[in-house]
Every structure is written in structure tokens, then in C-alpha cells.
Design an enzyme around this catalytic site. Structure first.
Site, PDB file in Angstrom:
ATOM      1  N   CYS A 136       0.834  -1.208   0.000  1.00  0.00           N
ATOM      2  CA  CYS A 136       0.000   0.000   0.000  1.00  0.00           C
ATOM      3  C   CYS A 136       0.862   1.249   0.000  1.00  0.00           C
ATOM      4  CB  CYS A 136      -0.923  -0.003   1.218  1.00  0.00           C
ATOM      5  SG  CYS A 136      -1.999   1.445   1.314  1.00  0.00           S
ATOM      6  N   CYS A 139      -0.462   4.069   2.210  1.00  0.00           N
ATOM      7  CA  CYS A 139      -0.206   3.836   3.631  1.00  0.00           C
ATOM      8  C   CYS A 139       1.246   4.116   3.995  1.00  0.00           C
ATOM      9  CB  CYS A 139      -0.528   2.380   3.999  1.00  0.00           C
ATOM     10  SG  CYS A 139      -2.144   1.797   3.489  1.00  0.00           S
ATOM     11  N   ASP A 140       2.173   3.651   3.160  1.00  0.00           N
ATOM     12  CA  ASP A 140       3.584   3.611   3.553  1.00  0.00           C
ATOM     13  C   ASP A 140       4.525   4.470   2.721  1.00  0.00           C
ATOM     14  OD1 ASP A 140       2.889   1.725   5.527  1.00  0.00           O
ATOM     15  OD2 ASP A 140       3.029   0.089   4.081  1.00  0.00           O
TER      16      ASP A 140
END
Length: 313
Positions: A136, A139-140
Site C-alpha cells: 500500500c 499507507c507507507d
């Protein structure tokens, strides 16, 4: 082995399931929640979460899910270990069968079984998961600002991840297995216009390198057999997600990928009294906050469904 009845059964945990449990408990539905095969969902294999409101300094994924669970328990949710392996939605009461032999009869069911990222199947990929390997970018990606990263995949997801990372990272390698992408034309154009994205065609991942963190990735050209090492610190797998919805096949309407179809703007499924939340029905956003939002929606809709039934009696 036990047979029980409940007003509200929640199948699966994670942000959607735990949020549904908080709202259903506060509404007096006394929900029973079975956590599933991965209690807490995908966030339990995520390290730093920095984009969820309320955690100004960030939070570790497992800790976040522990906080969610504690909050649900505080209001009386009955949270249990166990995996629902079969359902029967043919009658007025919905029945769920748990792997420990329990049989639950429920007036309403909230599905929050989530989805699982598809992986390449490399030992190094799993060993370095959350240590530079991610599924992701949203997300990261923030953790790789100014660094060089690689994205593997050839569809819209991969193109979107590469495009997103190009705004944060010094260099993005997009590893495409074939000599063409499956992504839509507009997504391909975005990638091609990004000056710091290099597409490597006919390329497969041989191994992710590093002991404690990603230090590079060895790739191989499928045509020539030539191998090379890319000096990257992040490796993003973008070959799709698989919703964990197999046990609902034949009961709930799904799209071709297995995501549960809900009535527009709601969490209602084609079965009365059954609601779907989180990544089991969301193939677009797949974020903790959107999952929590639909968990809230599902619990509110379950409460209203039960209230309407009582008024009709």
C-alpha cells in the site's frame, strides 16, 4: 459446541469490525464478534500508521487494533477468537457456523472479513514485509520520501501506486512482467509522463535483498535472462487484493473479483439484515479510516433494520 442467538453477529475484525462492534454495543444490540483467521486484520502486519486521525505521533498497526478492540469491549461487545467457516442465509434468521463447532443464529449480520493483498510468493518478500516491503503506497509511501523504490505490477493499481510514489520518491522503478501494461490508457499516460518513473518491461522479481530492511531487489529479464540489482529501499507489491468473501458465495451478490456488492450509499447487501463493511466490499479506497466509516454505517443500518422490524410486529 454451543448454539446461541444474538441480535447482531459481526464476522471479522479490523477497523470495520471493531467500529461496528462499538456502535452496535452502544445501541444495545449486544453484538458477538468473531475475529477471524487474522484478528485485527491487515493492520496487524503494518508497522507505523501515520494517517489515521487521533494519533498525532503515529501508532503501530497492532497497537491501533488493540485500542479498537479495547474500546469495543468497554461497551460490552462479546469479542471471540474463531473463524466463521460457513453461513446459511436462507431463513429469517441468519446462521453462522464457527470452526470450533459453535452455531450462531443472528437477526442481523455485519460482514467485515476484509481483503488480503496478493503476494509474489517469495520468502524474502514475506520476511521483509513491513520492513520496506509493502502492499500500500498510500499507507507507507511517506516513509520513503526522497528515496528510490520499486513497484511490481502492470494493472491500474500498480500504475496508481507508481504515480503516487513519483511525487514523494527520488526514483520509481515499475516492474512489468509483460511487454505491455493492463492498466487503462489514462493511468499508463500518467506513469509515462512522470520523469522519475522508469518502466522495466518483461521483468520479474528474483529476490528482495536485505536482512533487517530492504536494501535492493534483484530482477530478471524474462526475454534475455539478464539479472540486475536495483538499489531501492522500498518494494511495493501492487498485483491486486483478494477479498475474504468465499464463505458468502452463493448468498451475497459479488463482483467478478469477489467484492460484495452493496446498495449505493449504504452497506446493505441483497439479503435483508446482512450488511457488508470494510475491504470486503471496498475495492477502491482500502484504507483504515474508510473501513471504520463503513463499519459505523453497517451498525447504524443494523440498528434501524431491527427497530423497523419491531415496529412492524
Amino acid at each position: 459446541m454451543a448454539k446461541e442467538s444474538t441480535k447482531c453477529l459481526i464476522i471479522g475484525s479490523g477497523p470495520a469490525g471493531y467500529t461496528a462492534a462499538i456502535y452496535a454495543s452502544r445501541a444495545g444490540l449486544n453484538p458477538i464478534l468473531y475475529q477471524g483467521g487474522q484478528p485485527g486484520g491487515q493492520l496487524t502486519i503494518t508497522t507505523d500508521v501515520e494517517n489515521y486521525p487521533g494519533y498525532p505521533d503515529g501508532v503501530m498497526g497492532p497497537q491501533m487494533m488493540t485500542d479498537f478492540q479495547k474500546q469495543a469491549k468497554r461497551f460490552g461487545a462479546d469479542i471471540r477468537f474463531g473463524l466463521v467457516t460457513k453461513v446459511d442465509f436462507s431463513g429469517a434468521k441468519h446462521i453462522a457456523y464457527v470452526d470450533n463447532g459453535d452455531e450462531i443464529e443472528a437477526d442481523t449480520v455485519i460482514v467485515s472479513t476484509g481483503a488480503s493483498a496478493k503476494w509474489l510468493g517469495l520468502e524474502s518478500e514475506q520476511r521483509l514485509n513491513s520492513k520496506g516491503v509493502s502492499a500500500c503506497a498510500v499507507c507507507d509511501g511517506f516513509f520513503f520520501r526522497g528515496q528510490e523504490v520499486a513497484v511490481v505490477g502492470g494493472g491500474d493499481t500498480a500504475a496508481e501506486e507508481a504515480s503516487y510514489l513519483s511525487k514523494l520518491c527520488k526514483k520509481v522503478y515499475l516492474l512489468v512482467r509483460r511487454d505491455e501494461m493492463r492498466a487503462s490508457n489514462i493511468m499508463q499516460q500518467r506513469v509515462e509522463k512522470a520523469e522519475n518513473v522508469e518502466i522495466l518491461w518483461n521483468t520479474e522479481t528474483d529476490e528482495v535483498l536485505g536482512e533487517e530492511a530492504v536494501e535492493g531487489v534483484r530482477v530478471v529479464n524474462r526475454i534475455t535472462g539478464e539479472k540486475r540489482v536495483l538499489d531501492v529501499t522500498g518494494f511495493f507489491v501492487a498485483i491486486g487484493h483478494q477479498p475474504n468473501t468465499d464463505i458468502f458465495k452463493g448468498w451475497l451478490n459479488m463482483d467478478e473479483s469477489g467484492y460484495i456488492i452493496t446498495e449505493n450509499g449504504t452497506t446493505k447487501t441483497n439479503i435483508e439484515g446482512v450488511f457488508a463493511s470494510g475491504d470486503a466490499q471496498d475495492n477502491v479506497y482500502r484504507q483504515a479510516i474508510t473501513a471504520a466509516g463503513t463499519g459505523c454505517m453497517a451498525a447504524l443500518e443494523a440498528e434501524r433494520y431491527l427497530a423497523a422490524k419491531e415496529l412492524a410486529i
